[in-house]
Design a protein around this motif. Structure first.
Motif, PDB file in Angstrom:
ATOM      1  N   GLN A 227      37.500  35.739  59.468  1.00 56.34           N
ATOM      2  CA  GLN A 227      38.454  35.199  58.499  1.00 56.34           C
ATOM      3  C   GLN A 227      38.833  36.169  57.380  1.00 56.34           C
ATOM      4  N   MET A 228      38.664  37.454  57.582  1.00 54.95           N
ATOM      5  CA  MET A 228      38.984  38.398  56.512  1.00 54.95           C
ATOM      6  C   MET A 228      40.481  38.447  56.220  1.00 54.95           C
ATOM      7  N   ASN A 229      41.308  38.242  57.233  1.00 55.75           N
ATOM      8  CA  ASN A 229      42.760  38.210  56.973  1.00 55.75           C
ATOM      9  C   ASN A 229      43.117  37.048  56.061  1.00 55.75           C
ATOM     10  N   GLU A 230      42.500  35.876  56.307  1.00 51.34           N
ATOM     11  CA  GLU A 230      42.736  34.726  55.448  1.00 51.34           C
ATOM     12  C   GLU A 230      42.261  35.001  54.028  1.00 51.34           C
ATOM     13  N   TRP A 231      41.095  35.669  53.908  1.00 45.27           N
ATOM     14  CA  TRP A 231      40.567  35.987  52.579  1.00 45.27           C
ATOM     15  C   TRP A 231      41.509  36.923  51.833  1.00 45.27           C
ATOM     16  N   MET A 232      42.049  37.929  52.523  1.00 44.07           N
ATOM     17  CA  MET A 232      42.967  38.867  51.881  1.00 44.07           C
ATOM     18  C   MET A 232      44.234  38.158  51.413  1.00 44.07           C
ATOM     19  N   GLU A 233      44.714  37.197  52.222  1.00 43.14           N
ATOM     20  CA  GLU A 233      45.892  36.441  51.818  1.00 43.14           C
ATOM     21  C   GLU A 233      45.572  35.533  50.630  1.00 43.14           C
TER      22      GLU A 233
ATOM     23  N   LEU B 156      47.312  35.390  46.921  1.00 43.33           N
ATOM     24  CA  LEU B 156      47.862  34.142  46.381  1.00 43.33           C
ATOM     25  C   LEU B 156      47.191  33.768  45.058  1.00 43.33           C
ATOM     26  N   PHE B 157      45.883  34.004  44.949  1.00 39.47           N
ATOM     27  CA  PHE B 157      45.209  33.748  43.675  1.00 39.47           C
ATOM     28  C   PHE B 157      45.816  34.616  42.566  1.00 39.47           C
ATOM     29  N   GLN B 158      46.080  35.864  42.873  1.00 36.28           N
ATOM     30  CA  GLN B 158      46.714  36.734  41.878  1.00 36.28           C
ATOM     31  C   GLN B 158      48.078  36.195  41.471  1.00 36.28           C
ATOM     32  N   GLU B 159      48.835  35.738  42.459  1.00 34.44           N
ATOM     33  CA  GLU B 159      50.169  35.195  42.189  1.00 34.44           C
ATOM     34  C   GLU B 159      50.089  33.933  41.340  1.00 34.44           C
ATOM     35  N   ALA B 160      49.027  33.170  41.537  1.00 35.00           N
ATOM     36  CA  ALA B 160      48.847  31.931  40.785  1.00 35.00           C
ATOM     37  C   ALA B 160      48.261  32.176  39.394  1.00 35.00           C
TER      38      ALA B 160
ATOM     39  N   PRO C 194      41.103  36.781  41.254  1.00 30.58           N
ATOM     40  CA  PRO C 194      40.212  36.617  42.417  1.00 30.58           C
ATOM     41  C   PRO C 194      38.922  37.415  42.301  1.00 30.58           C
ATOM     42  N   GLU C 195      38.877  38.415  41.449  1.00 36.09           N
ATOM     43  CA  GLU C 195      37.633  39.172  41.270  1.00 36.09           C
ATOM     44  C   GLU C 195      36.517  38.279  40.732  1.00 36.09           C
ATOM     45  N   TYR C 196      36.899  37.241  40.009  1.00 35.99           N
ATOM     46  CA  TYR C 196      35.914  36.349  39.389  1.00 35.99           C
ATOM     47  C   TYR C 196      35.917  34.938  39.985  1.00 35.99           C
ATOM     48  N   TYR C 197      36.974  34.581  40.689  1.00 35.74           N
ATOM     49  CA  TYR C 197      37.117  33.186  41.115  1.00 35.74           C
ATOM     50  C   TYR C 197      37.334  32.997  42.614  1.00 35.74           C
ATOM     51  N   LEU C 198      37.187  34.038  43.386  1.00 39.20           N
ATOM     52  CA  LEU C 198      37.265  33.915  44.847  1.00 39.20           C
ATOM     53  C   LEU C 198      36.159  34.799  45.419  1.00 39.20           C
ATOM     54  N   VAL C 199      35.030  34.200  45.725  1.00 40.06           N
ATOM     55  CA  VAL C 199      33.820  34.980  45.990  1.00 40.06           C
ATOM     56  C   VAL C 199      33.187  34.553  47.315  1.00 40.06           C
ATOM     57  N   VAL C 200      32.927  35.538  48.162  1.00 35.03           N
ATOM     58  CA  VAL C 200      32.169  35.303  49.393  1.00 35.03           C
ATOM     59  C   VAL C 200      30.698  35.590  49.098  1.00 35.03           C
ATOM     60  N   ASP C 201      29.843  34.623  49.372  1.00 34.67           N
ATOM     61  CA  ASP C 201      28.409  34.794  49.152  1.00 34.67           C
ATOM     62  C   ASP C 201      27.679  34.602  50.474  1.00 34.67           C
ATOM     63  N   SER C 202      26.770  35.506  50.772  1.00 36.13           N
ATOM     64  CA  SER C 202      26.029  35.467  52.032  1.00 36.13           C
ATOM     65  C   SER C 202      24.536  35.419  51.767  1.00 36.13           C
TER      66      SER C 202
ATOM     67  N   PRO D 242      54.572  26.224  45.472  1.00 36.92           N
ATOM     68  CA  PRO D 242      54.366  26.712  46.852  1.00 36.92           C
ATOM     69  C   PRO D 242      53.083  27.513  47.013  1.00 36.92           C
ATOM     70  N   VAL D 243      52.639  28.182  45.951  1.00 39.51           N
ATOM     71  CA  VAL D 243      51.393  28.934  46.032  1.00 39.51           C
ATOM     72  C   VAL D 243      50.216  27.992  46.229  1.00 39.51           C
ATOM     73  N   LYS D 244      50.230  26.865  45.507  1.00 34.19           N
ATOM     74  CA  LYS D 244      49.153  25.894  45.657  1.00 34.19           C
ATOM     75  C   LYS D 244      49.092  25.393  47.089  1.00 34.19           C
ATOM     76  N   LYS D 245      50.236  25.095  47.639  1.00 34.55           N
ATOM     77  CA  LYS D 245      50.261  24.578  49.003  1.00 34.55           C
ATOM     78  C   LYS D 245      49.688  25.593  49.991  1.00 34.55           C
ATOM     79  N   GLN D 246      50.064  26.850  49.830  1.00 35.97           N
ATOM     80  CA  GLN D 246      49.554  27.891  50.725  1.00 35.97           C
ATOM     81  C   GLN D 246      48.044  28.082  50.578  1.00 35.97           C
ATOM     82  N   ILE D 247      47.576  28.030  49.336  1.00 36.87           N
ATOM     83  CA  ILE D 247      46.136  28.179  49.107  1.00 36.87           C
ATOM     84  C   ILE D 247      45.364  27.052  49.771  1.00 36.87           C
TER      85      ILE D 247
END
Length: 443
Positions: A327-333, A337-341, A345-353, A420-425
């Motif tokens: 899902q890295m393509n989805e994450w990049m998109e 979109l977070f930036q556009e909104a 994303p550096e602080y609010y879109l985080v993958v944790d493993s 539209p950004v919200k809908k895409q997210i």
């Protein structure tokens, strides 16, 4: 009588919810507990941010350290009349058990990752540096502090001593599994420790288990497996850790970019500059960190203020399952979109493993190689545990990994529904407009 052998006039006890009592007879142990360096552990939580998931998880590294000491004391008591046990190592084992977590900082591993620290390095520094701990250990005998440090560092020549503190079935794990289960209120971490202690036997380089005690060890291994996935890697706890990590990163970023804090973060400056000495390290505990987080809720920087408000008031991030391999393509998109909104994303879109290897057999030469648990068979030969236990064999050498994607539900809700950004997210997150598919925030 030498300080090494000096006993208290009257045995001291600590009432303990896990072991009932922690017994202290040695003057050295009593004096070590009274030092500022050891008392500091009262101000470091054993489970970091887990108290935001399990409200009882307020216990400290101090509690745990006493518990590990008590288990080692009991093991040694069982070993005293057995061959291959050198009772001259008794006090060394007790001191190493008591002091093994001495270098943990506030919120332990999360804090270490951000500021590139190593609690084991600071444990060595506290034991070997100009501290009360060091001076007490040196009163035992010359270079005794070095022996204690070597046991904790797993470099001491007597590997049997090391195995009591650090192995796949050691006093450290036996205490934290039971203690963490007790304070979180779960049942997973309970096992028959009394049985395990009775069937432990010392040999030349490690502790082994009589084969008749195999089922108690199976229970211990499975308890550890379940505790990691039900408690230590709980997704809500990880959400809090993500926010904590981002607060520390943001504060460091602001400092490096000459941001003017309302109160200069004196206690953090050496950490920001990655130039931490022992004195700086010992001054920073969780009470100090909470003090700054409380103040930073009033800062002019929107991100630092928001992250601190979230952490202090338990407004955590939501999560969904995420596979970084697919899902890295989805994450990049989503990042775009977070930036556009207007959501960074550096602080609010985080993958944790999170990943764990519950038990492993011996793999010589590999990174982080683990000595196995060996069973002492009736014919006096040793047999590696997974070769005799179908239960342990089924999970041996198998690392399990879990990935979550964390995001701020409330920030997305504030976007207008016709945006539209919200809908895409929402579509990429596979959520309904109401976000009713997002991860739960309670156990």
């Amino acid at each position: 009588m030498s300080y090494k052998n000096e006993q208290l006039h009257e045995e001291k006890v600590f009432k303990d919810p896990v072991h009932r009592y922690v017994h202290v007879q040695d003057r050295v142990i009593w004096d070590l507990i009274a030092t500022p360096e050891f008392q500091r552990l009262r101000r470091i939580k054993q489970l970091g941010t887990s108290y935001l998931t399990f409200h009882g998880a307020e216990h400290s590294r101090f509690n745990h350290s006493l518990g590990v000491y008590e288990i080692v004391r009991r093991i040694i008591g069982n070993f005293e009349n057995r061959d291959r046990w050198n009772n001259e190592e008794r006090l060394l084992c007790l001191c190493a058990a008591l002091l093994h977590d001495l270098g943990h900082g506030p919120f332990s591993h999360s804090f270490e990752k951000v500021y590139k620290l190593d609690h084991e390095h600071f444990t060595q520094q506290i034991i070997l540096g100009d501290t009360q701990i060091h001076h007490i250990l040196e009163r035992v005998e010359p270079a005794f502090s070095k022996k204690v440090a070597d046991v904790i560092d797993k470099t001491y020549e007597d590997k049997l001593v090391v195995s009591l503190i650090s192995s796949q079935i050691d006093a450290d794990r036996m205490d934290y599994l039971q203690r963490d289960a007790y304070f979180t209120g779960v049942s997973y971490g309970h096992f028959d420790m009394e049985r395990i202690l009775r069937v432990m036997r010392p040999i030349d380089d490690q502790v082994v288990i009589k084969s008749s005690g195999m089922h108690a060890v199976e229970d211990y291994i499975m308890s550890r497996y379940q505790m990691y996935w039900q408690v230590y890697f709980h997704p809500v706890t990880r959400s809090a850790e993500v926010i904590l990590s981002k607060i520390l990163h943001r504060a460091k970023y602001l400092f490096e970019n000459n941001y003017t804090f309302k109160l200069k973060p004196f206690h953090f400056i050496s950490f920001f500059q990655e130039n931490v000495d022992l004195n700086d390290y010992l001054k920073l505990d969780e009470s100090i960190v909470f003090y700054y987080f409380q103040l930073w809720q009033e800062e002019d920087d929107n991100i630092l203020r928001d992250l601190c408000e979230r952490f202090m008031n338990r407004r955590l991030l939501k999560y969904i399952e995420f596979n970084p391999n697919l899902q890295m393509n989805e994450w990049m998109e989503l990042y775009r979109l977070f930036q556009e909104a207007g959501i960074d994303p550096e602080y609010y879109l985080v993958v944790d493993s999170s990943s764990d290897l519950p038990y492993d057999f011996y793999r010589p030469g590999e990174d982080d190689e683990r000595l196995p648990i060996n069973l002492l068979m009736p014919d006096r030969n040793l047999k590696e545990l997974s070769r005799h236990s179908d239960i342990v064999e089924s999970i041996s050498g198998k690392k399990r990994t879990d990935h979550k994607l964390y995001f701020p539900e409330d920030m997305l809700l504030k976007l207008t529904n016709d945006n539209p950004v919200k809908k895409q997210i929402l579509e990429l997150l596979n959520l309904e407009y109401s976000l009713e598919g997002a991860g739960e925030d309670a156990d």
